[in-house]
Design a protein around this motif. Structure first.
Motif, mmCIF file in Angstrom:
data_model
loop_
_atom_site.group_PDB
_atom_site.id
_atom_site.type_symbol
_atom_site.label_atom_id
_atom_site.label_comp_id
_atom_site.label_asym_id
_atom_site.label_seq_id
_atom_site.Cartn_x
_atom_site.Cartn_y
_atom_site.Cartn_z
ATOM 1 N N LYS A 99 0.943 -1.380 -0.365
ATOM 2 C CA LYS A 99 -0.177 0.022 0.120
ATOM 3 C C LYS A 99 0.929 1.495 -0.046
ATOM 4 O O LYS A 99 0.373 2.341 -0.744
ATOM 5 C CB LYS A 99 -0.729 -0.219 1.485
ATOM 6 N N PRO A 100 1.794 0.844 0.722
ATOM 7 C CA PRO A 100 2.926 2.672 0.699
ATOM 8 C C PRO A 100 2.886 2.928 -1.196
ATOM 9 O O PRO A 100 3.620 4.334 -0.932
ATOM 10 C CB PRO A 100 3.802 2.256 1.042
ATOM 11 N N ALA A 125 -7.880 0.658 -3.037
ATOM 12 C CA ALA A 125 -8.522 -0.924 -2.745
ATOM 13 C C ALA A 125 -7.459 -1.525 -2.363
ATOM 14 O O ALA A 125 -7.700 -2.318 -1.327
ATOM 15 C CB ALA A 125 -9.735 -0.232 -2.711
ATOM 16 N N ARG A 126 -7.370 -2.630 -3.780
ATOM 17 C CA ARG A 126 -6.860 -3.123 -3.591
ATOM 18 C C ARG A 126 -5.501 -3.842 -3.127
ATOM 19 O O ARG A 126 -4.986 -4.994 -2.471
ATOM 20 C CB ARG A 126 -6.974 -3.988 -5.019
ATOM 21 N N MET A 127 -4.776 -2.754 -3.081
ATOM 22 C CA MET A 127 -3.815 -3.146 -2.287
ATOM 23 C C MET A 127 -3.987 -2.685 -0.725
ATOM 24 O O MET A 127 -2.442 -3.629 -0.720
ATOM 25 C CB MET A 127 -2.173 -1.917 -2.392
ATOM 26 N N ASP A 128 -4.648 -2.473 -0.179
ATOM 27 C CA ASP A 128 -4.833 -2.240 1.461
ATOM 28 C C ASP A 128 -5.683 -3.525 1.384
ATOM 29 O O ASP A 128 -5.811 -4.164 2.789
ATOM 30 C CB ASP A 128 -5.986 -1.511 1.338
ATOM 31 N N LYS A 129 -6.865 -4.497 0.763
ATOM 32 C CA LYS A 129 -7.098 -5.722 1.063
ATOM 33 C C LYS A 129 -5.869 -6.566 1.036
ATOM 34 O O LYS A 129 -6.389 -7.317 1.946
ATOM 35 C CB LYS A 129 -7.681 -5.810 -0.430
ATOM 36 N N ALA A 130 -5.059 -6.611 0.026
ATOM 37 C CA ALA A 130 -3.982 -7.374 -0.542
ATOM 38 C C ALA A 130 -3.168 -7.807 0.577
ATOM 39 O O ALA A 130 -2.406 -8.602 1.764
ATOM 40 C CB ALA A 130 -3.045 -7.468 -1.566
ATOM 41 N N ASP A 131 -2.677 -6.047 1.796
ATOM 42 C CA ASP A 131 -1.935 -6.164 2.748
ATOM 43 C C ASP A 131 -2.363 -5.982 3.818
ATOM 44 O O ASP A 131 -2.090 -6.914 4.976
ATOM 45 C CB ASP A 131 -1.385 -5.082 2.716
#
Length: 374
Positions: free
Chosen positions: A306-307, A338-344
């Protein structure tokens, strides 16, 4: 009155002042016309031509003028008539006058074919060149791609006036970061990378295994994960050969011809395409695939993805979405973030920091020697 043929044409309409070109010279003749069993064209009483009515055809002409040609006359011969009475008499006698002249249906056909040609050009630009780029990219040999990358690299450095940053401590930190990313992503040591001293906030990948970071983006980053995510994203473009595909696409037909004949180093299309690599957007599919690659690469290192998105949004806020920024060349949507956040969230970070605080500070100052920093 008798014509040169000996036939009587006492009732034949006559008109002086018509303009005649015999088709053999560019001489403009002012002639008189007589109608008998044929059209007689005379100059000072001398017969210049005699056109049978069934051989006369109308030629394209402006309003108020009747322009005629004749099947048995030289191809460039023509006769211009403005006298309305004689025009009416000729039209009445020439029953094949309109043959070969585009009628409304013919004009419509011409317009239709012109529109079809214009649409074809648009379709080639929108679909033909991208399709060619998609099909040709896997066929480009690695050695040739590296050659193209070398030329594109030189052009990019000229276009953006970017010089490689050489601060030793910063170089060591950058090499450590790229080394971890390269190992996690499965690349060998042939991948080349560097930081260029330019204020443009961007990063990009070039054909042949080259990844560059602009100091303008490094200055805006707040932690190593942000820069690592961006570099991992660029490695994703490298893995999928997106840069090569984009270069063929943006270079257009002239670049494709050069590619086919092996002549790209002196091509003006390459200069245009090199700039396009860092100013134009990749396709949505290419960005999605590069995001997936970056997420997986960062997670293998035990770090969040996410960063990277947060850095992009930070650049968007400060740059207003304009200029040659990372956002203009890699447009970020809330869905992607949002996809990155969900993956993290599904795979929380548990790995060690990629750089120490001192190494991060050294990386931030990698271009210090060229900017007078201490």
């Amino acid at each position: 009155m008798e014509s040169d043929s000996g036939q009587t044409n006492s009732a034949a309409p006559t008109a002086p002042g018509a303009v005649f070109f015999d088709g053999l010279s560019n001489r403009r003749r002012i002639v008189a016309l007589r109608l008998s069993d044929a059209l007689e064209i005379r100059e000072d009483g001398a017969l210049l031509a005699r056109w049978a009515f069934h051989d006369i055809r109308r030629a394209d002409s402006p309003s108020g003028l009747l322009r005629l040609s004749c099947l048995t006359a030289p191809p460039l011969a023509r006769l211009d008539i403005r006298d309305t009475g004689l025009i009416a008499a000729l039209i009445a006698r020439c029953d094949t006058l309109e043959e070969g002249l585009p009628n409304r249906r013919g004009v419509a056909a011409i317009v239709g074919w012109s529109l079809a040609a214009a649409v074809s050009i648009v379709l080639v630009v929108l679909f033909g060149v991208p399709l060619a780029a998609e099909r040709l990219t896997p066929l480009v040999p690695d050695s040739f791609e590296r050659r193209i990358g070398d030329v594109a690299e030189a052009q990019v450095k000229v276009l953006f006036d970017g010089k490689p940053c050489s601060n030793p401590a910063g170089q060591a930190a950058f090499a450590k970061l790229v080394g971890k990313l390269r190992q996690s992503a499965g690349f060998d040591t042939s991948v080349q990378s560097g930081v260029l001293a330019t204020s443009v906030p961007n990063a990009f990948a070039l054909p042949g295994g080259k990844v560059y970071l602009f100091d303008g983006l490094l200055e805006k980053a707040e932690n190593p994960d942000e820069i690592a995510g961006v570099l991992a994203h660029e490695l994703g473009h490298l893995r999928h050969r997106d840069s090569m595909r984009e270069l063929i696409h943006n270079g257009g037909t002239s670049f494709l011809i050069g590619l086919l004949f092996g002549d790209v180093t002196g091509s003006g299309a390459l200069i245009f395409a090199s700039r396009s690599l860092v100013t134009s957007s990749y396709s949505r599919d290419a960005e999605t695939n590069a995001d997936s690659f970056a997420i997986e690469t960062m997670h293998k290192l035990g770090r969040p993805a996410k960063p990277m998105g947060e850095l992009m949004f930070r650049v968007t806020g400060k740059e207003g979405g304009t200029g040659l920024s990372l956002v203009s060349s890699h447009p970020l949507t809330e869905d992607r973030l949002a996809r990155m956040d969900k993956a993290d969230a599904a795979r929380p970070a548990g790995g060690q920091p990629l750089l120490s605080a001192a190494e991060w500070q050294a990386l931030k100052n990698i271009c210090a020697a060229g900017k007078g920093k201490v």
